[in-house]
Scaffold this motif. Structure first.
Motif, mmCIF file in Angstrom:
data_model
loop_
_atom_site.group_PDB
_atom_site.id
_atom_site.type_symbol
_atom_site.label_atom_id
_atom_site.label_comp_id
_atom_site.label_asym_id
_atom_site.label_seq_id
_atom_site.Cartn_x
_atom_site.Cartn_y
_atom_site.Cartn_z
ATOM 1 N N GLN A 191 -2.544 11.184 7.186
ATOM 2 C CA GLN A 191 -2.656 11.597 5.788
ATOM 3 C C GLN A 191 -3.679 12.724 5.654
ATOM 4 O O GLN A 191 -3.752 13.372 4.628
ATOM 5 C CB GLN A 191 -3.120 10.421 4.911
ATOM 6 N N GLY A 223 -2.770 4.503 2.936
ATOM 7 C CA GLY A 223 -4.217 4.561 3.120
ATOM 8 C C GLY A 223 -4.601 4.343 4.575
ATOM 9 O O GLY A 223 -5.658 4.773 5.021
ATOM 10 N N ARG A 336 -4.047 1.445 -0.500
ATOM 11 C CA ARG A 336 -3.552 1.618 -1.877
ATOM 12 C C ARG A 336 -4.419 0.911 -2.925
ATOM 13 O O ARG A 336 -4.434 -0.324 -2.988
ATOM 14 C CB ARG A 336 -2.117 1.096 -1.939
ATOM 15 N N ALA A 502 -4.164 11.386 -0.705
ATOM 16 C CA ALA A 502 -4.748 10.097 -1.092
ATOM 17 C C ALA A 502 -5.161 10.161 -2.551
ATOM 18 O O ALA A 502 -4.996 11.189 -3.206
ATOM 19 C CB ALA A 502 -5.972 9.804 -0.224
ATOM 20 N N ALA A 503 -5.686 9.023 -3.016
ATOM 21 C CA ALA A 503 -6.219 8.920 -4.380
ATOM 22 C C ALA A 503 -5.151 9.188 -5.444
ATOM 23 O O ALA A 503 -5.482 9.481 -6.591
ATOM 24 C CB ALA A 503 -7.418 9.854 -4.566
HETATM 25 MO MO1 MOS Z 1 -4.361 5.966 -0.788
HETATM 26 S S1 MOS Z 1 -5.444 4.267 -0.364
HETATM 27 O O1 MOS Z 1 -5.748 6.772 -1.540
HETATM 28 O O2 MOS Z 1 -4.243 6.640 0.759
#
Ligand code: MOS
Ligand code: MTE
Ligand code: HPA
Length: 749
Positions: A191, A223, A336, A502-503
């Protein structure tokens, strides 16, 4: 528009790391990891493994030219253990062999002698020993000391939420190979391509520009690949650097489950105070986060627990403290919700406990405490455009709550061996990386001479359909068919210095940068079109692959316009940078305005309990969710359903177990149960709430990836409610997951 990858996914044609055609001379890696959770390494004998024909090299910390260090927030994690190990599964060496079979054989021939040390597996044990990752942090609002004295009711309790295995379909993996001049290309299932690039460069002791990281797509991340794709990618790059040969390293499921960190288990201790009108006057929590053996992202996750400690409620006096406790588990990591779910569970449990003691249903307390505009969060941000009451009220109306409640009561009166239970679960989730510095992104757009378009951003596709949304944005902006637009792989040489995907903020950040880049190209194209068509620029529009003058279609097509622009030596490429405006946070005061906006919604869950066997069905989950102005309701509803079921899994059946020596017992799919089609709710009904969206959300379409996971928390409390209907005397327990075993024990307590 559907997820644009669905066609190749279904046909098995989508490429993942393991599908890449490997180059001649590729070596295959297998990681040699610690079999005990805490020990001094007395001796390792690699000789038998090294002697096996086909074994090319066994890499250890001694082969690292740069730093043996992969900690991103705190530098406390070696790539390879040196003289101590701190968790079972900690990497010690990488075997590189001509075939995978040989590498697997070799790993079994390594002889290691440990001098075992005491093992700590729970947050509470670590807390009692004052074993921490970093100093505790506290968010405070009002004055708790006095506030509790003025409360009519005060209750105290404790909660436990277990961890959660990510179980991405595609396990961690990397393929790396040498380029010329000592440069290395890493194709990683990560990611965070920039994190991989930065850490790999530092471990190899080379400049970042020598490392190119490429991501095709992920078979899920959730995540688990925000930070923890990095070690494998770095190991493979090290192999390339040392041997000048391509290296492939894919973790097998067992290894992945054992070696990687999970959602953090939390033990929390709360105190809640209410007045006679059921208003929450004061709330205090100590959250004990089981961080594992190294920091990883734990400090940031702990912070988000504090941000979401009061969930959707206004609490005038709160003191929330989080302790990141160092244990001998694999470093736990992003999952997540990023600590938010763990925080929300506690206040829901506190409300449930208060409701039980006051002999009223929990929703009565929830309802009178919902956030309103201009309420202040414990972190100083003032709530605006709050949609939580709207979603709550719309949901109550949609499900015809008064009648529904009567039906449930009537059912329970008439049935002895099965009982229904229900719960409301409101959610309020802040959108932005809580670390303000991370909220930026870039996009690179090329329009080719034939009118087709190629787009690169920092966004990583992991099933959440960010690429489809980016495609939609460009096609809409240029007024062209989506078939003319291609989303390129994510690559650090095209878009650099990226924040991880993310986020939930990826489309907001990268999509806004993309809009800006498209705008700039469009502006130049409008000038060209105005000259070609001899009309003023303001009347030019792009629609249906043609140029429109006001509402009228001209003879000038998009493709011809592009040729005209090229002939006039106009740039058809653009890069743009977006950073979220207005957000800030002062860690010295623990106050600020960290979130661009919040996402709201409410879930109503009904479960049916079999009171003889302790098993249960989730009859229905009705959700009214604030999508803003959804730019793709099919994709967004898919995210809500997926997240809900993932949340339900965490709350009800996914049970990670370690033995007292820190060895993972739930290390395979026969011992770790995730929701399947049979355990998913029989009915999931997701309604989009009418809301205005927010200007910081992409096209006013709010971020959707993580928030709905927390609807799953409702299932826990619906189960409690059903148990109470059968056995009013059972003691409330806040100990997730609520497995059938635990249900059965509660029923007959
Ligand atoms: Mo998601 S936990 O911010 O990859
Ligand atoms: N959906 C799928 N299918 N696969 C995933 O791995 N990850 C979730 C969520 N939805 C995930 C997913 C997590 S943890 C996050 S943070 C967001 O997607 C990230 O993507 P976004 O920012 O584009 O929403
Ligand atoms: N959410 C998700 N991932 C993150 C965050 C966050 O707030 N901060 C750093 N990584």
């Amino acid at each position: 528009m559907k997820n644009k990858d669905s066609y190749t996914h279904v046909r098995g044609e989508s490429l993942f790391v393991d599908d890449i055609n490997i180059r001649e001379g590729t070596l295959h890696g297998v990681v040699f990891d610690a079999s005990v959770a805490h020990a001094k390494i007395v001796n390792v004998d690699y000789s038998a493994a090294e002697a096996l024909a086909g074994v090319v090299k066994i890499l250890t910390y001694k082969d690292i030219p740069g730093q043996n260090q992969i900690g991103a927030i705190i530098q406390d994690e070696p790539l390879f253990a040196e003289d101590e190990v701190h968790y079972q599964g900690q990497p010690i060496a990488l075997i590189l062999a001509e075939t995978l079979t040989i590498a697997k054989k070799a790993v079994k021939l390594i002889k290691i002698v440990f001098d075992e040390l005491p093992v700590v597996t729970t947050a509470k044990e670590a807390f009692d020993k004052a074993s921490f990752i970093n100093p505790a942090r506290t968010f405070k609002i009002g004055n708790n000391e006095d506030a509790f004295d003025n409360c009519k009711y005060v209750f105290e309790g404790e909660t436990y939420t277990n961890g959660q295995e990510h179980l991405y379909l595609e396990t961690q993996g990397v393929y790396a190979y040498p380029l010329e001049n000592g440069n290395i290309k890493i194709i990683s299932s990560t990611q965070g391509p920039t994190s991989v690039q930065k850490i790999a460069a530092s471990v190899l002791g080379v400049a970042m520009h020598k490392i190119e990281v490429e991501v095709i797509r992920l078979g899920g991340g959730f995540g688990g690949k925000e930070d923890q794709a990095t070690p494998w990618a770095t190991m493979a790059a090290l192999g390339v650097a040392v041997l000048n040969k391509p290296v492939k390293l894919i973790l097998e499921r067992h290894d992945d489950m054992r070696m990687t960190g999970k959602r953090h288990p939390y033990e929390s201790f709360f105190k809640i105070g209410l007045d006679e009108d059921l208003k929450i006057i004061a709330f205090e929590v100590d959250y004990l986060q089981n961080s594992g053996a190294a920091a990883d992202l734990s400090p940031a996750i702990a912070e988000r627990t504090l941000f979401h400690g009061t969930n959707s409620y206004f609490v005038p006096n709160a003191k929330l403290t989080v302790h990141s406790c160092k244990t001998n588990l694999p470093p736990n990591t992003a999952f997540r919700g990023f600590g938010g779910p763990q925080g929300m569970f506690v206040i829901e449990a506190a409300i449930e406990m208060a409701a039980e003691k006051l002999n009223i249903p929990a929703y009565k307390i929830q309802e009178v405490n919902l956030l309103q505009d201009y309420d202040e969060f414990p972190y100083g941000q003032i709530a605006k455009n709050v949609e939580i009451k709207n979603s709550w009220n719309q949901l109550k109306k949609d499900i015809d709550f008064e009648n529904k409640l009567k039906e449930i009561k009537e059912y329970n009166k008439q049935h002895d061996s099965t009982k229904l239970g229900y719960s409301f679960m409101p959610i309020t989730f802040g959108i932005s990386f809580t670390n303000t510095m991370m909220n930026h992104a870039r996009a690179l757009v090329h329009v080719y001479q034939d009118g087709s378009v190629g787009i690169s951003t920092g966004a990583v596709e992991m099933g959440q359909s960010v690429n489809t949304k980016l495609l939609q944005i460009a096609a809409m902006k240029f007024g062209i068919n989506s078939s003319k637009v291609k989303i390129e792989t994510t690559n650090t040489t095209r878009v650099a210095n990226t924040s991880p995907t993310a986020a939930s903020a990826t489309t907001d950040l990268n999509g806004k940068a993309l809009l800006m880049a498209c705008d700039a190209i469009q502006d130049r194209l409008e000038s060209v079109a105005s000259r070609v068509l001899k009309v003023d620029k303001e009347s030019i529009f792009f629609k249906d692959n043609f140029i429109y003058i006001k509402d009228e279609k001209s003879s000038l097509s998009w493709d011809t316009l592009i040729m005209e622009a090229f002939a006039r030596r106009i740039s058809l490429s653009e890069t743009a940078h977006y950073s979220t405006p207005k957000i800030h946070f002062d860690k010295t005061k623990e106050k600020g305005h960290p979130f661009a906006y919040h996402v709201y919604g409410t879930a109503f869950t009904i479960v049916k309990l079999d009171c003889l066997r302790g098993i249960y069905d989730i009859e229905s989950v009705d959700i009214v969710h604030d999508f803003g102005k959804s730019m793709n309701i099919g994709i967004d509803k898919g995210q809500v359903e997926g997240a809900l079921v993932q949340g339900i899994g965490w709350m009800t059946m996914e049970e990670i177990t370690y033995d007292t020596k820190g060895r993972l017992l739930s290390n395979s799919l026969s011992t770790y149960k995730v929701p399947d089609i049979y355990s998913a709710p029989k009915n999931i009904n997701v309604k989009a709430m009418e809301s205005n969206g927010h200007y910081m959300a992409i096209l006013k379409s709010k971020a959707v990836g993580e928030p709905p996971l927390m609807y799953g928390i409702g299932t826990y409390f619906a189960l409690q409610n059903a148990i109470k209907a059968f056995n009013p005397k059972c003691k409330l327990r806040f100990n997730a997951p609520m497995t059938p075993e635990k249900v059965l024990l509660s029923l007959y307590e």
